[in-house]
Scaffold this motif. Sequence first.
Motif, PDB file in Angstrom:
ATOM      1  N   MET A   1     -19.902  -2.112 -20.828  1.00 24.56           N
ATOM      2  CA  MET A   1     -20.054  -2.554 -18.989  1.00 24.56           C
ATOM      3  C   MET A   1     -19.295  -2.506 -18.187  1.00 24.56           C
ATOM      4  N   PHE A   2     -18.457  -2.870 -18.453  1.00 24.81           N
ATOM      5  CA  PHE A   2     -16.552  -3.164 -17.748  1.00 24.81           C
ATOM      6  C   PHE A   2     -16.547  -1.819 -18.552  1.00 24.81           C
ATOM      7  N   LEU A   3     -15.251  -1.153 -17.596  1.00 23.08           N
ATOM      8  CA  LEU A   3     -13.812  -0.561 -17.892  1.00 23.08           C
ATOM      9  C   LEU A   3     -12.680  -0.413 -16.708  1.00 23.08           C
ATOM     10  N   LEU A   4     -11.668   0.231 -17.199  1.00 19.64           N
ATOM     11  CA  LEU A   4     -10.643  -0.086 -16.700  1.00 19.64           C
ATOM     12  C   LEU A   4     -10.475   1.622 -16.006  1.00 19.64           C
ATOM     13  N   ALA A   5     -10.140   1.241 -14.590  1.00 17.18           N
ATOM     14  CA  ALA A   5     -10.345   2.871 -13.794  1.00 17.18           C
ATOM     15  C   ALA A   5      -9.548   2.749 -13.007  1.00 17.18           C
ATOM     16  N   GLU A   6      -8.033   4.264 -13.442  1.00 15.21           N
ATOM     17  CA  GLU A   6      -6.835   4.022 -12.870  1.00 15.21           C
ATOM     18  C   GLU A   6      -7.180   4.983 -11.439  1.00 15.21           C
ATOM     19  N   MET A   7      -6.437   4.276 -10.501  1.00 14.90           N
ATOM     20  CA  MET A   7      -6.621   4.045  -9.207  1.00 14.90           C
ATOM     21  C   MET A   7      -4.898   4.999  -8.565  1.00 14.90           C
ATOM     22  N   THR A   8      -4.773   4.841  -7.344  1.00 11.69           N
ATOM     23  CA  THR A   8      -3.203   4.942  -6.616  1.00 11.69           C
ATOM     24  C   THR A   8      -4.342   3.870  -5.167  1.00 11.69           C
ATOM     25  N   ASP A   9      -2.617   3.358  -4.633  1.00  5.63           N
ATOM     26  CA  ASP A   9      -3.064   3.316  -3.585  1.00  5.63           C
ATOM     27  C   ASP A   9      -1.476   2.553  -2.952  1.00  5.63           C
ATOM     28  N   THR A  10      -1.535   2.689  -1.160  1.00  3.30           N
ATOM     29  CA  THR A  10      -0.441   2.328  -0.916  1.00  3.30           C
ATOM     30  C   THR A  10      -0.275   1.334  -0.488  1.00  3.30           C
ATOM     31  N   VAL A  11       0.126   0.246  -0.276  1.00  2.00           N
ATOM     32  CA  VAL A  11      -0.526  -1.439  -0.560  1.00  2.00           C
ATOM     33  C   VAL A  11       0.787  -1.685   0.859  1.00  2.00           C
ATOM     34  N   ARG A  12       0.496  -2.494   1.578  1.00  2.00           N
ATOM     35  CA  ARG A  12       1.172  -2.402   3.006  1.00  2.00           C
ATOM     36  C   ARG A  12       1.218  -4.162   2.823  1.00  2.00           C
ATOM     37  N   ILE A  13       2.636  -4.789   2.935  1.00  2.00           N
ATOM     38  CA  ILE A  13       3.147  -6.339   3.467  1.00  2.00           C
ATOM     39  C   ILE A  13       3.659  -7.350   3.894  1.00  2.00           C
ATOM     40  N   GLU A  14       2.579  -8.662   4.224  1.00  2.00           N
ATOM     41  CA  GLU A  14       3.594  -8.211   5.684  1.00  2.00           C
ATOM     42  C   GLU A  14       4.900  -8.992   5.394  1.00  2.00           C
ATOM     43  N   PRO A  15       5.577  -9.394   6.813  1.00  2.00           N
ATOM     44  CA  PRO A  15       7.283  -9.731   6.120  1.00  2.00           C
ATOM     45  C   PRO A  15       7.090 -10.940   5.927  1.00  2.00           C
ATOM     46  N   TRP A  16       6.559 -12.139   6.406  1.00  2.00           N
ATOM     47  CA  TRP A  16       6.188 -13.508   5.969  1.00  2.00           C
ATOM     48  C   TRP A  16       6.057 -13.336   3.979  1.00  2.00           C
ATOM     49  N   LEU A  17       5.245 -12.161   3.441  1.00  2.00           N
ATOM     50  CA  LEU A  17       5.313 -12.401   1.885  1.00  2.00           C
ATOM     51  C   LEU A  17       6.783 -11.789   1.354  1.00  2.00           C
ATOM     52  N   PHE A  18       7.564 -11.201   2.210  1.00  2.17           N
ATOM     53  CA  PHE A  18       8.608 -10.844   1.594  1.00  2.17           C
ATOM     54  C   PHE A  18       9.791 -11.542  -0.089  1.00  2.17           C
ATOM     55  N   ASN A  19       9.243 -13.005   1.041  1.00  3.30           N
ATOM     56  CA  ASN A  19       9.723 -14.002  -0.503  1.00  3.30           C
ATOM     57  C   ASN A  19       9.115 -14.463  -1.818  1.00  3.30           C
ATOM     58  N   VAL A  20       7.759 -13.442  -1.669  1.00  2.00           N
ATOM     59  CA  VAL A  20       6.880 -13.304  -3.176  1.00  2.00           C
ATOM     60  C   VAL A  20       7.843 -11.955  -3.944  1.00  2.00           C
ATOM     61  N   PRO A  21       7.283 -12.975  -4.867  1.00  2.00           N
ATOM     62  CA  PRO A  21       8.011 -11.385  -5.917  1.00  2.00           C
ATOM     63  C   PRO A  21       6.814 -10.549  -5.845  1.00  2.00           C
ATOM     64  N   LEU A  22       7.927  -9.372  -6.148  1.00  2.00           N
ATOM     65  CA  LEU A  22       6.841  -8.031  -4.990  1.00  2.00           C
ATOM     66  C   LEU A  22       5.154  -7.256  -6.229  1.00  2.00           C
ATOM     67  N   ASN A  23       5.893  -7.483  -7.099  1.00  2.04           N
ATOM     68  CA  ASN A  23       4.411  -7.407  -7.830  1.00  2.04           C
ATOM     69  C   ASN A  23       3.047  -7.810  -7.298  1.00  2.04           C
ATOM     70  N   ASP A  24       3.545  -9.738  -7.520  1.00  2.51           N
ATOM     71  CA  ASP A  24       2.635 -10.380  -6.987  1.00  2.51           C
ATOM     72  C   ASP A  24       1.559 -10.430  -6.006  1.00  2.51           C
ATOM     73  N   ALA A  25       2.815  -9.969  -5.211  1.00  2.00           N
ATOM     74  CA  ALA A  25       1.917 -10.140  -3.566  1.00  2.00           C
ATOM     75  C   ALA A  25       1.573  -8.804  -2.969  1.00  2.00           C
ATOM     76  N   ILE A  26       1.933  -7.334  -4.696  1.00  4.01           N
ATOM     77  CA  ILE A  26       1.026  -6.251  -4.629  1.00  4.01           C
ATOM     78  C   ILE A  26       0.065  -6.945  -4.589  1.00  4.01           C
ATOM     79  N   ALA A  27      -0.413  -7.645  -6.116  1.00  2.00           N
ATOM     80  CA  ALA A  27      -1.820  -7.909  -6.936  1.00  2.00           C
ATOM     81  C   ALA A  27      -2.596  -8.544  -5.998  1.00  2.00           C
ATOM     82  N   GLU A  28      -1.745  -9.367  -5.064  1.00  2.00           N
ATOM     83  CA  GLU A  28      -3.091 -10.488  -4.558  1.00  2.00           C
ATOM     84  C   GLU A  28      -3.061  -9.843  -3.592  1.00  2.00           C
ATOM     85  N   GLU A  29      -2.873  -8.574  -2.562  1.00  2.00           N
ATOM     86  CA  GLU A  29      -3.225  -7.746  -1.708  1.00  2.00           C
ATOM     87  C   GLU A  29      -4.114  -6.522  -2.255  1.00  2.00           C
TER      88      GLU A  29
END
Length: 206
Positions: A1-29
């Motif tokens: 029923m559930f599976l893992l799909a591998e994807m590629t995307d370009t993620v845009r991080i706003e300047p006010w999120l630069f204080n957040v660890p990059l991995n966390d900010a990207i995961a949230e976006e």
Amino acid sequence: MFLLAEMTDTVRIEPWLFNVPLNDAIAEELNKKLANKVVHNVGLCIALHDIIKLEDSHIFPGDGSSHTKVNFRYVVFRPFMDEILIGRIRSCSREGVHISLGFFDDILIPPEALQQPSKFDETEQVWVWEYETEEGTHDLFMDTSEEVRFRVVDETFVDTTPVGPEDVIQPGAETGNEQAKSKKSPYSLTGSISEPGLGLLTWWAS
């Protein structure tokens, strides 16, 4: 029923999120962008599983945000063909029995895929299996909210991307088409209960 799909995307991080660890900010976006959305020919996105690779981040002239190409895996809902699932009856119509899994509602069991013989009761607005026994025929109603076991027999992806202005030549004629298209689900399943053991769980309870 559930599976893992591998994807590629370009993620845009706003300047006010630069204080957040990059991995966390990207995961949230990524979760903001994809969670509970249908990706064409992939399935219904549920949640980020992990980030496989981050490429270098870039800041382009005139844009203070960072842009990072990301390779990641996402948990998606896309059952295998012939997989057996259990859901609840959401409603019935002449089109068939509409099933919900709670988080996904676009499942239809058409009349020809019901236990046979079946009929649609116009008064009660439910499908009825006319179950034949040695003592005679018994009507088994497929009531709303009842649990039902079904087999996945087909899936349909619909590209619901808005059309460009060049496609809207005659507004009066095209508006109806666009409204019809907008009502279509981007991802739907067709089920079947036309075999022993499938259908309402109460039918087969010992």
